[in-house]
Design an enzyme around this catalytic site. Structure first.
Site, PDB file in Angstrom:
ATOM      1  N   ASN A   6       0.871  -1.179   0.000  1.00 25.04           N
ATOM      2  CA  ASN A   6       0.000   0.000   0.000  1.00 25.04           C
ATOM      3  C   ASN A   6       0.909   1.230   0.000  1.00 25.04           C
ATOM      4  O   ASN A   6       1.504   1.562   1.018  1.00 25.04           O
ATOM      5  CB  ASN A   6      -0.883  -0.033   1.265  1.00 25.04           C
ATOM      6  CG  ASN A   6      -1.740   1.221   1.401  1.00 25.04           C
ATOM      7  OD1 ASN A   6      -1.786   2.052   0.491  1.00 25.04           O
ATOM      8  ND2 ASN A   6      -2.403   1.350   2.545  1.00 25.04           N
ATOM      9  N   TRP A   7       0.991   1.866  -1.167  1.00 21.51           N
ATOM     10  CA  TRP A   7       1.916   3.010  -1.288  1.00 21.51           C
ATOM     11  C   TRP A   7       1.395   4.251  -0.572  1.00 21.51           C
ATOM     12  O   TRP A   7       2.119   5.221  -0.423  1.00 21.51           O
ATOM     13  CB  TRP A   7       2.147   3.328  -2.766  1.00 21.51           C
ATOM     14  CG  TRP A   7       2.865   2.262  -3.544  1.00 21.51           C
ATOM     15  CD1 TRP A   7       3.259   1.023  -3.086  1.00 21.51           C
ATOM     16  CD2 TRP A   7       3.267   2.324  -4.917  1.00 21.51           C
ATOM     17  NE1 TRP A   7       3.882   0.333  -4.095  1.00 21.51           N
ATOM     18  CE2 TRP A   7       3.906   1.092  -5.229  1.00 21.51           C
ATOM     19  CE3 TRP A   7       3.155   3.290  -5.925  1.00 21.51           C
ATOM     20  CZ2 TRP A   7       4.425   0.816  -6.498  1.00 21.51           C
ATOM     21  CZ3 TRP A   7       3.669   3.019  -7.190  1.00 21.51           C
ATOM     22  CH2 TRP A   7       4.299   1.794  -7.466  1.00 21.51           C
ATOM     23  N   LYS A   8       0.116   4.251  -0.213  1.00 20.34           N
ATOM     24  CA  LYS A   8      -0.528   5.436   0.392  1.00 20.34           C
ATOM     25  C   LYS A   8      -0.283   6.657  -0.505  1.00 20.34           C
ATOM     26  O   LYS A   8      -0.225   6.492  -1.727  1.00 20.34           O
ATOM     27  CB  LYS A   8      -0.028   5.634   1.833  1.00 20.34           C
ATOM     28  CG  LYS A   8      -0.183   4.338   2.654  1.00 20.34           C
ATOM     29  CD  LYS A   8       0.033   4.519   4.126  1.00 20.34           C
ATOM     30  CE  LYS A   8      -0.111   3.172   4.830  1.00 20.34           C
ATOM     31  NZ  LYS A   8       0.000   3.267   6.272  1.00 20.34           N
ATOM     32  N   HIS A  95      -9.377   1.189   5.130  1.00 18.35           N
ATOM     33  CA  HIS A  95      -8.086   1.341   5.823  1.00 18.35           C
ATOM     34  C   HIS A  95      -8.305   2.257   7.035  1.00 18.35           C
ATOM     35  O   HIS A  95      -9.102   3.194   6.968  1.00 18.35           O
ATOM     36  CB  HIS A  95      -7.047   1.941   4.874  1.00 18.35           C
ATOM     37  CG  HIS A  95      -5.661   1.872   5.414  1.00 18.35           C
ATOM     38  ND1 HIS A  95      -5.213   2.759   6.360  1.00 18.35           N
ATOM     39  CD2 HIS A  95      -4.643   1.014   5.187  1.00 18.35           C
ATOM     40  CE1 HIS A  95      -3.962   2.429   6.684  1.00 18.35           C
ATOM     41  NE2 HIS A  95      -3.593   1.380   5.979  1.00 18.35           N
ATOM     42  N   GLU A  97      -6.701   4.607   8.148  1.00 17.64           N
ATOM     43  CA  GLU A  97      -6.502   6.040   7.860  1.00 17.64           C
ATOM     44  C   GLU A  97      -7.759   6.645   7.266  1.00 17.64           C
ATOM     45  O   GLU A  97      -8.060   7.813   7.494  1.00 17.64           O
ATOM     46  CB  GLU A  97      -5.277   6.211   6.937  1.00 17.64           C
ATOM     47  CG  GLU A  97      -3.979   5.982   7.706  1.00 17.64           C
ATOM     48  CD  GLU A  97      -2.831   5.416   6.888  1.00 17.64           C
ATOM     49  OE1 GLU A  97      -2.882   5.444   5.649  1.00 17.64           O
ATOM     50  OE2 GLU A  97      -1.867   4.909   7.519  1.00 17.64           O
ATOM     51  N   GLU A 170      -5.070  -5.025  10.565  1.00 15.80           N
ATOM     52  CA  GLU A 170      -4.062  -3.995  10.784  1.00 15.80           C
ATOM     53  C   GLU A 170      -4.361  -3.285  12.102  1.00 15.80           C
ATOM     54  O   GLU A 170      -5.187  -2.352  12.133  1.00 15.80           O
ATOM     55  CB  GLU A 170      -4.089  -2.967   9.647  1.00 15.80           C
ATOM     56  CG  GLU A 170      -3.749  -3.531   8.295  1.00 15.80           C
ATOM     57  CD  GLU A 170      -3.200  -2.457   7.346  1.00 15.80           C
ATOM     58  OE1 GLU A 170      -2.117  -2.668   6.811  1.00 15.80           O
ATOM     59  OE2 GLU A 170      -3.842  -1.408   7.186  1.00 15.80           O
ATOM     60  N   GLY A 176       2.708   2.190  10.835  1.00 11.30           N
ATOM     61  CA  GLY A 176       3.677   3.279  10.669  1.00 11.30           C
ATOM     62  C   GLY A 176       4.391   3.663  11.955  1.00 11.30           C
ATOM     63  O   GLY A 176       5.030   4.715  12.013  1.00 11.30           O
ATOM     64  N   SER A 215       3.733  -2.184  10.357  1.00  8.93           N
ATOM     65  CA  SER A 215       5.181  -2.233  10.594  1.00  8.93           C
ATOM     66  C   SER A 215       5.815  -3.570  10.188  1.00  8.93           C
ATOM     67  O   SER A 215       6.729  -4.048  10.860  1.00  8.93           O
ATOM     68  CB  SER A 215       5.488  -1.913  12.065  1.00  8.93           C
ATOM     69  OG  SER A 215       5.050  -0.599  12.376  1.00  8.93           O
ATOM     70  N   GLY A 236       3.109  -1.097   4.207  1.00  8.23           N
ATOM     71  CA  GLY A 236       3.156   0.329   3.881  1.00  8.23           C
ATOM     72  C   GLY A 236       4.579   0.735   3.531  1.00  8.23           C
ATOM     73  O   GLY A 236       5.068   0.500   2.430  1.00  8.23           O
ATOM     74  N   GLY A 237       5.275   1.306   4.506  1.00  6.90           N
ATOM     75  CA  GLY A 237       6.612   1.879   4.302  1.00  6.90           C
ATOM     76  C   GLY A 237       7.570   0.974   3.540  1.00  6.90           C
ATOM     77  O   GLY A 237       8.225   1.424   2.573  1.00  6.90           O
TER      78      GLY A 237
HETATM   79  P1  13P Z   1       3.340   0.339   7.628  1.00 12.10           P
HETATM   80  O1  13P Z   1       3.831  -0.954   7.020  1.00 12.10           O
HETATM   81  O2  13P Z   1       4.075   1.532   7.124  1.00 12.10           O
HETATM   82  O3  13P Z   1       3.238   0.252   9.120  1.00 12.10           O
HETATM   83  O4  13P Z   1       1.828   0.555   7.083  1.00 12.10           O
HETATM   84  C1  13P Z   1       0.928  -0.476   7.210  1.00 12.10           C
HETATM   85  C2  13P Z   1      -0.297  -0.128   6.462  1.00 12.10           C
HETATM   86  O5  13P Z   1      -1.045   0.735   6.859  1.00 12.10           O
HETATM   87  C3  13P Z   1      -0.570  -0.866   5.211  1.00 12.10           C
HETATM   88  O6  13P Z   1      -1.860  -0.630   4.755  1.00 12.10           O
END
Ligand code: 13P
Length: 252
Positions: A6-8, A95, A97, A170, A176, A215, A236-237
């Site tokens: 997920n590149w956000k 998600h 967020e 999640e 994050g 994470s 994510g990251g």
């Molecule tokens: P991180 O891997 O950066 O913690 O993000 C997880 C995430 O929200 C994937 O959708």
């Protein structure tokens, strides 16, 4: 196994194209039982899709959201059928967020899920508790409510076998933050999710991927993948770099 990135709201289009190209180049080293998916921002989808097509790559592509209506006066929104018409395979829904920053409710997410199915997309429904909810000892009830808000729709249940669905656990406090859930904490919730799926879907529950996010990195990925009810990761990251993303996929 499904390894999804997920590149956000990260990477400019040319960076996204480069990353897609690098992943396409490295994907042949990943075992064939692992499906690899990228979810770039809307603005990058067409170009990234083209790169995948030109490379005849098995890399899958998804969007990070869609609206619950198929068309209409919804300024700034994108419909599931628009995504499907571009050859998009998956869409991330709910998600945390979006739940917290954009006030998305369980009901709204369920309606999006239905629209995604109608368009032929596979939804990745994100669920997870906050740290406050974990500290109160109400992880299972929170997860149950989120899962059942999707599965109490008969139309969703009847669409699952045709279009598939993925659940991504999640925990909000792990996203994050570098504070990943322990493999045991994650497995406990995944087993609970599987139980909910079995109650509603019977034998078909074993076909549904329940993936972990929060994470995930190379150092901890393998410990998740060793758990019996963890079928992959939503990253994510660490998905913003081809080397780390592919190295995680290689552990699956
Ligand atoms: P991180 O891997 O950066 O913690 O993000 C997880 C995430 O929200 C994937 O959708």
């Amino acid at each position: 196994m499904l390894i999804a990135g997920n590149w956000k709201m990260n990477l400019m289009p040319h960076e996204g194209m480069m990353l897609t190209h690098e992943i396409c180049m490295g994907i042949s080293d990943i075992p064939s039982h692992v499906d690899i998916l990228i979810c770039p921002p809307f603005t990058h989808l067409a170009q990234c899709s083209l790169i995948i097509e030109n490379n005849e790559s098995p890399l899958l592509i998804g969007a990070q959201n869609c609206h619950d209506s198929d068309e209409g006066a919804f300024t700034g929104e994108i419909s599931a059928s628009m995504l499907a018409s571009m050859g998009i395979d998956y869409v991330i829904l709910g998600h945390s967020e979006r739940r917290f920053l954009f006030n998305e409710s369980n009901d709204f997410i369920a309606r999006k899920c239905l629209t995604a199915f109608k368009a032929g997309l596979t939804p990745i429904v994100c669920i997870g508790e906050t740290l406050e909810q974990r500290n109160k000892g109400i992880v299972h009830p929170v997860i149950q409510e989120q899962v059942l808000s999707i599965l109490h729709h008969e139309q969703i249940v009847s669409s699952i076998s045709a279009h598939n669905i993925v659940f991504a656990y999640e925990p909000v406090w792990a996203i994050g933050t570098g504070l990943a859930a322990s493999p045991e904490q994650a497995e406990d919730v995944h087993a609970f999710i599987r139980l909910q799926l079995e109650e509603k879907l019977g034998d078909h529950a074993s076909m549904i991927d329940v993936i972990y996010g929060g994470s995930v990195k190379l150092e901890n990925a393998k410990d998740y993948f060793l758990q019996p009810n963890i079928d992959g990761a939503l990253i994510g990251g660490a998905s913003l770099n081809a080397e780390s993303f592919l190295a995680i996929a290689a552990q699956a």
